[in-house]
Enzyme design. Structure first.
Site, PDB file in Angstrom:
ATOM      1  CB  SER A  46      -0.920   0.027   1.222  1.00 40.88           C
ATOM      2  OG  SER A  46      -1.838  -1.043   1.203  1.00 40.88           O
ATOM      3  N   GLY A 230      -4.434  -1.870  -0.795  1.00 36.15           N
ATOM      4  CA  GLY A 230      -3.595  -1.574  -1.951  1.00 36.15           C
ATOM      5  C   GLY A 230      -3.427  -0.086  -2.154  1.00 36.15           C
ATOM      6  N   GLY A 232      -2.988   3.644  -4.487  1.00 34.82           N
ATOM      7  CA  GLY A 232      -3.593   4.323  -5.622  1.00 34.82           C
ATOM      8  C   GLY A 232      -4.970   4.893  -5.338  1.00 34.82           C
ATOM      9  CB  CYS A 258      -7.361  -0.885   3.136  1.00 37.76           C
ATOM     10  SG  CYS A 258      -6.443   0.661   3.164  1.00 37.76           S
ATOM     11  CG  PHE A 259      -7.636  -0.123  -3.111  1.00 42.69           C
ATOM     12  CD1 PHE A 259      -7.485   1.241  -3.244  1.00 42.69           C
ATOM     13  CD2 PHE A 259      -7.773  -0.879  -4.260  1.00 42.69           C
ATOM     14  CE1 PHE A 259      -7.477   1.845  -4.499  1.00 42.69           C
ATOM     15  CE2 PHE A 259      -7.766  -0.305  -5.516  1.00 42.69           C
ATOM     16  CZ  PHE A 259      -7.618   1.072  -5.639  1.00 42.69           C
ATOM     17  CG  ASN A 300      -1.062   2.896   4.299  1.00 37.56           C
ATOM     18  OD1 ASN A 300      -1.002   4.096   4.089  1.00 37.56           O
ATOM     19  ND2 ASN A 300      -0.531   2.011   3.481  1.00 37.56           N
ATOM     20  CG  PHE A 303      -7.859   7.993  -2.146  1.00 38.98           C
ATOM     21  CD1 PHE A 303      -8.303   8.982  -3.007  1.00 38.98           C
ATOM     22  CD2 PHE A 303      -6.531   7.576  -2.241  1.00 38.98           C
ATOM     23  CE1 PHE A 303      -7.443   9.540  -3.951  1.00 38.98           C
ATOM     24  CE2 PHE A 303      -5.671   8.124  -3.166  1.00 38.98           C
ATOM     25  CZ  PHE A 303      -6.127   9.112  -4.031  1.00 38.98           C
ATOM     26  CG  HIS A 352      -4.498  -2.252   7.334  1.00 32.23           C
ATOM     27  ND1 HIS A 352      -4.116  -3.006   6.247  1.00 32.23           N
ATOM     28  CD2 HIS A 352      -4.500  -0.964   6.912  1.00 32.23           C
ATOM     29  CE1 HIS A 352      -3.895  -2.212   5.211  1.00 32.23           C
ATOM     30  NE2 HIS A 352      -4.118  -0.969   5.600  1.00 32.23           N
ATOM     31  CD  GLU A 354      -4.171  -6.269   7.534  1.00 35.99           C
ATOM     32  OE1 GLU A 354      -3.575  -5.379   6.904  1.00 35.99           O
ATOM     33  OE2 GLU A 354      -5.411  -6.269   7.680  1.00 35.99           O
TER      34      GLU A 354
END
Length: 386
Positions: A46, A230, A232, A258-259, A300, A303, A352, A354
Site C-alpha cells: 500500500s 492496496g 492508488g 482498505c482499498f 494506511n 482516500f 487493517h 490484520e
C-alpha cells in the site's frame, strides 16, 4: 556521512544525512505515527510510491528479519527518520534497517526534524516530496523542486496492477486445520498476514491478480470473495469495481479491507475522495457500531468513502443494491471506516484488522467473515481442497 536534502512540492526544504541507498527518489510524503512496525510498513504494498516519514524519533532499534516481511520486498519509495539506531538490539534481528534499504535501492534521509516535517504535512496536507542524497544533494534547489513538482500525483494514479501478484497462488490452512471454505482473494496489494489469518480459520485462500476476470473467479466456485488493501486512487479501479458488482449480483459473501472498502463503496454507487493527509499508523480510534466498542486500529489510507450528502452516517443510505450502513466511524474526524450491506452478505472496513505489527483489537472481523460464510453457505463440514 554524505549529505542529503528533502524537498517538498511547496518549496520547503529539510537537510540531513544520506540513509539507505544513495541517489534520488520522489513520491507522496506521508507520516506514520507508529513507534514500531517500520519493517511491516515499508514492505506493505500500500506504500508503493510513497515516502514514509516516521514520527517516532528512534528507528531501526529492532533491526529487520525475514518473518516480519509483509511482502517479498520494500515497496515504500523512500524513508525519513530523525535518529537511526547505530545497531539493532533484538534477539529476532537478522540485519539492520539501513543495509536493507541499501540492498533494496531505497533512498532515505536521516537527521531530519521529523516533528517539524509532520506538523507541516498535518497543516498543509500530503504532498509530493523528493529525497536527494550524495551528488544529487548539491544540485540547485530550483532543479530539485522542479523534479518534485513534475512527479505524478497520487490522485488519479492506478497502482494496484503494479503491486499485484502476476500469477495466482493458494494459501492453505495449516496442517491439522480442516478446510471449511474456499475464498477468492483479489490481490490489490495484499499483505502476507491477511491470507495467513484467513487460512488459520479453515479457509483455502486463492490469491488472484488484480486483473482477474469474472469467469476466472467463478471457475473457483468460491464460498466467498475478498478484496485486499492496496495503493492508488480508487476512482481509477473500474475493472475491479465491475468485478465486485458481478460478485454482489450473485450474492457471494464479500469482505474488503482498505482499498477493498473503497471499491465496495464505489460498487454500491457511493463516491470516494482524497483525505487531506490520510490516516496512517497504529493508534487510530474507531467506533464499531455493530458492537458499540471503540477499537484502537492500524491505518494506511489516503482516500475514503464519501457518505451521501444529507444522510447522517448513523442512518442507512439507499443504493441500487439495497440499504447500506456506515458500520464503523473514525472518532478523530468522522471519516467512514466501514460499510455493511443490509440486503447482501457484504461488508468491509477501511483500516487493517490484520494489523501487523498491531494492535489486534479488530482481528475478530476475520471471524465475522467466517460467520458470514457459514450462514450464507450453511456448511459446517470440511471442504475438499482444490
Amino acid at each position: 556521512m554524505q549529505p542529503a536534502v528533502l524537498v517538498l512540492e511547496d518549496g520547503r526544504t529539510f537537510r540531513g544525512e544520506a540513509y539507505g541507498a544513495r541517489g534520488s527518489t520522489v513520491g507522496e510524503a506521508v507520516f506514520v505515527t507508529g513507534m514500531t512496525g517500520y519493517q511491516e510498513t515499508l514492505t506493505d504494498p500500500s506504500y508503493h510510491r510513497q515516502v514514509v516519514v516516521m514520527t517516532a524519533p528512534h528507528i531501526g532499534n529492532t533491526g529487520v528479519n525475514r518473518e516480519d516481511m509483509e511482502s517479498g520486498r520494500i515497496w515504500a519509495a523512500g524513508l525519513v527518520v530523525r535518529d537511526p539506531a547505530l545497531r539493532p538490539s533484538s534477539w529476532r534481528s537478522q540485519g539492520n534497517l539501513e543495509d536493507a534499504l541499501r540492498e533494496a535501492g531505497v533512498v532515505g534521509i536521516s537527521g531530519v526534524d521529523t516533528r517539524a516535517l509532520t506538523r507541516h504535512l498535518r497543516d498543509r496536507g500530503a504532498m509530493r516530496v523528493g529525497i536527494f542524497s550524495g551528488p544529487h544533494a548539491t544540485t540547485a534547489d530550483e532543479e530539485l523542486l522542479r523534479a518534485v513538482q513534475e512527479a505524478p500525483r497520487m490522485a488519479g494514479s492506478a497502482l494496484a496492477a503494479e503491486v499485484s501478484t502476476p500469477e495466482p497462488y493458494v494459501v492453505s490452512p495449516p496442517e491439522g486445520t480442516p478446510t471449511r471454505f474456499r475464498v477468492a482473494a483479489l490481490d490489490l496489494g495484499i499483505k502476507g498476514k491477511t491470507p495467513a489469518l484467513l487460512s488459520e480459520r479453515g479457509i483455502e485462500v486463492h490469491v488472484l491478480p488484480s486483473r482477474t476476470g469474472v469467469d476466472e473467479l467463478l471457475a473457483l466456485e468460491p464460498d466467498g470473495v475478498f478484496f485486499s488493501n492496496g495503493p492508488g486512487d480508487p476512482a481509477t479501479a473500474d475493472h475491479e469495481v465491475g468485478l465486485l458488482r458481478e460478485v454482489l449480483e450473485r450474492r457471494i459473501p464479500f469482505f474488503g479491507i482498505c482499498f477493498g472498502n473503497q471499491l465496495l463503496g464505489r460498487a454500491l454507487g457511493l463516491g470516494t475522495y482524497k483525505l487531506p493527509f490520510g490516516h496512517r499508523g497504529i493508534n487510530q480510534p474507531v467506533l464499531d457500531r455493530t458492537t458499540g466498542k471503540v477499537e484502537v486500529t492500524s491505518h494506511n489510507h489516503g482516500f475514503a468513502v464519501a457518505w451521501p450528502e444529507g444522510v447522517p452516517t448513523d442512518q442507512p443510505a439507499d443504493t441500487d443494491y439495497g440499504p447500506v450502513r456506515c458500520s464503523h466511524i473514525a472518532l478523530n474526524d468522522d471519516v467512514v471506516e466501514g460499510i455493511s450491506c443490509q440486503d447482501l452478505p457484504a461488508f468491509s472496513v477501511q483500516y487493517h484488522p490484520e494489523a501487523a505489527a498491531g494492535p489486534h483489537d479488530a482481528e475478530h472481523l476475520f471471524d465475522r467473515f467466517v460467520g458470514l460464510l457459514t450462514s450464507s453457505t450453511d456448511k459446517e463440514a470440511p471442504r475438499a481442497q482444490a
